[in-house]
Design a protein around this motif. Structure first.
Motif, PDB file in Angstrom:
ATOM      1  N   ARG A 248       0.820  -1.201   0.000  1.00  0.00           N
ATOM      2  CA  ARG A 248       0.000   0.000   0.000  1.00  0.00           C
ATOM      3  C   ARG A 248       0.859   1.258   0.000  1.00  0.00           C
ATOM      4  N   PRO A 249       0.520   2.216  -0.835  1.00  0.00           N
ATOM      5  CA  PRO A 249       1.215   3.500  -0.803  1.00  0.00           C
ATOM      6  C   PRO A 249       0.763   4.308   0.411  1.00  0.00           C
ATOM      7  N   ALA A 250       1.637   5.161   0.874  1.00  0.00           N
ATOM      8  CA  ALA A 250       1.316   6.033   2.003  1.00  0.00           C
ATOM      9  C   ALA A 250       1.859   7.418   1.699  1.00  0.00           C
ATOM     10  N   PRO A 251       1.269   8.442   2.290  1.00  0.00           N
ATOM     11  CA  PRO A 251       1.830   9.780   2.100  1.00  0.00           C
ATOM     12  C   PRO A 251       3.198   9.872   2.769  1.00  0.00           C
ATOM     13  N   SER A 252       4.003  10.809   2.340  1.00  0.00           N
ATOM     14  CA  SER A 252       5.359  10.926   2.893  1.00  0.00           C
ATOM     15  C   SER A 252       5.347  11.237   4.381  1.00  0.00           C
ATOM     16  N   SER A 253       4.249  11.765   4.885  1.00  0.00           N
ATOM     17  CA  SER A 253       4.158  12.072   6.314  1.00  0.00           C
ATOM     18  C   SER A 253       3.874  10.828   7.159  1.00  0.00           C
ATOM     19  N   ALA A 254       3.455   9.740   6.531  1.00  0.00           N
ATOM     20  CA  ALA A 254       3.143   8.509   7.263  1.00  0.00           C
ATOM     21  C   ALA A 254       4.398   7.654   7.415  1.00  0.00           C
ATOM     22  N   ALA A 255       4.525   7.017   8.558  1.00  0.00           N
ATOM     23  CA  ALA A 255       5.672   6.140   8.807  1.00  0.00           C
ATOM     24  C   ALA A 255       5.462   4.805   8.094  1.00  0.00           C
ATOM     25  N   PRO A 256       6.474   4.303   7.392  1.00  0.00           N
ATOM     26  CA  PRO A 256       6.335   2.999   6.730  1.00  0.00           C
ATOM     27  C   PRO A 256       6.337   1.875   7.761  1.00  0.00           C
ATOM     28  N   PHE A 257       5.669   0.767   7.414  1.00  0.00           N
ATOM     29  CA  PHE A 257       5.634  -0.373   8.330  1.00  0.00           C
ATOM     30  C   PHE A 257       5.338  -1.659   7.578  1.00  0.00           C
ATOM     31  N   VAL A 258       5.597  -2.768   8.247  1.00  0.00           N
ATOM     32  CA  VAL A 258       5.174  -4.089   7.773  1.00  0.00           C
ATOM     33  C   VAL A 258       4.298  -4.683   8.865  1.00  0.00           C
ATOM     34  N   ALA A 259       3.339  -5.497   8.461  1.00  0.00           N
ATOM     35  CA  ALA A 259       2.432  -6.122   9.412  1.00  0.00           C
ATOM     36  C   ALA A 259       2.083  -7.519   8.929  1.00  0.00           C
ATOM     37  N   ALA A 260       1.911  -8.409   9.886  1.00  0.00           N
ATOM     38  CA  ALA A 260       1.499  -9.776   9.581  1.00  0.00           C
ATOM     39  C   ALA A 260       0.245 -10.086  10.384  1.00  0.00           C
ATOM     40  N   ARG A 261      -0.709 -10.739   9.732  1.00  0.00           N
ATOM     41  CA  ARG A 261      -1.923 -11.184  10.425  1.00  0.00           C
ATOM     42  C   ARG A 261      -1.927 -12.697  10.424  1.00  0.00           C
ATOM     43  N   GLY A 262      -2.159 -13.240  11.588  1.00  0.00           N
ATOM     44  CA  GLY A 262      -2.186 -14.686  11.729  1.00  0.00           C
ATOM     45  C   GLY A 262      -3.589 -15.184  12.014  1.00  0.00           C
ATOM     46  N   PRO A 263      -3.693 -16.432  12.420  1.00  0.00           N
ATOM     47  CA  PRO A 263      -4.995 -17.013  12.731  1.00  0.00           C
ATOM     48  C   PRO A 263      -5.715 -16.242  13.832  1.00  0.00           C
ATOM     49  N   ARG A 264      -7.010 -16.247  13.774  1.00  0.00           N
ATOM     50  CA  ARG A 264      -7.879 -15.619  14.771  1.00  0.00           C
ATOM     51  C   ARG A 264      -7.613 -14.134  14.957  1.00  0.00           C
ATOM     52  N   GLY A 265      -7.186 -13.466  13.887  1.00  0.00           N
ATOM     53  CA  GLY A 265      -7.020 -12.021  13.932  1.00  0.00           C
ATOM     54  C   GLY A 265      -5.779 -11.515  14.637  1.00  0.00           C
TER      55      GLY A 265
END
Length: 122
Positions: free
Chosen positions: A59-76
């Protein structure tokens, strides 16, 4: 995970067995997102080919937003790591950390359908 995993092999296997979704959010023009952008350019094809049914959202983000990675596993279960200012190898480690966190959270959660005090009556 005790040691860093090569993103093209072991990380791909870890994703397949423990993650239901991977999100990568960054700005294409921000210097703080450069490592995330480089990580995607070098590792996305291998990750996607090893996990063709795993949703990997970029996903693109504005330059003011901090970049991140996220993982979703079972049951949310959800784990997030910021990637601002990281190099591509460090971003890979952040993905690994998210996967590890989701796995560990899953081990601590009771099985689906299990309730406290729901054992057999004596």
């Amino acid at each position: 995970l005790p040691r860093p995993l090569p993103p093209t092999m072991s990380l791909a296997k870890a994703l397949a067995s423990s993650v239901q979704e991977l999100r990568i959010v960054f700005c294409k023009t921000s210097p703080s997102s450069l490592g995330t952008h480089t990580f995607l350019a070098s590792h996305y094809p291998a990750l996607k080919s090893a996990n063709p049914t795993l949703p990997i959202y970029v996903r693109p983000a504005p330059s003011s937003a901090a970049p991140f990675v996220a993982a979703r596993g079972p049951r949310g279960l959800y784990a997030v790591r910021g990637t601002a200012g990281l190099e591509a190898g460090e971003v890979a480690k952040a993905v690994e950390a998210c996967v590890e966190e989701v796995v560990e959270m899953g081990k601590r959660m009771p099985e689906a359908g299990a309730r406290r005090g729901a054992g057999p009556k004596a």
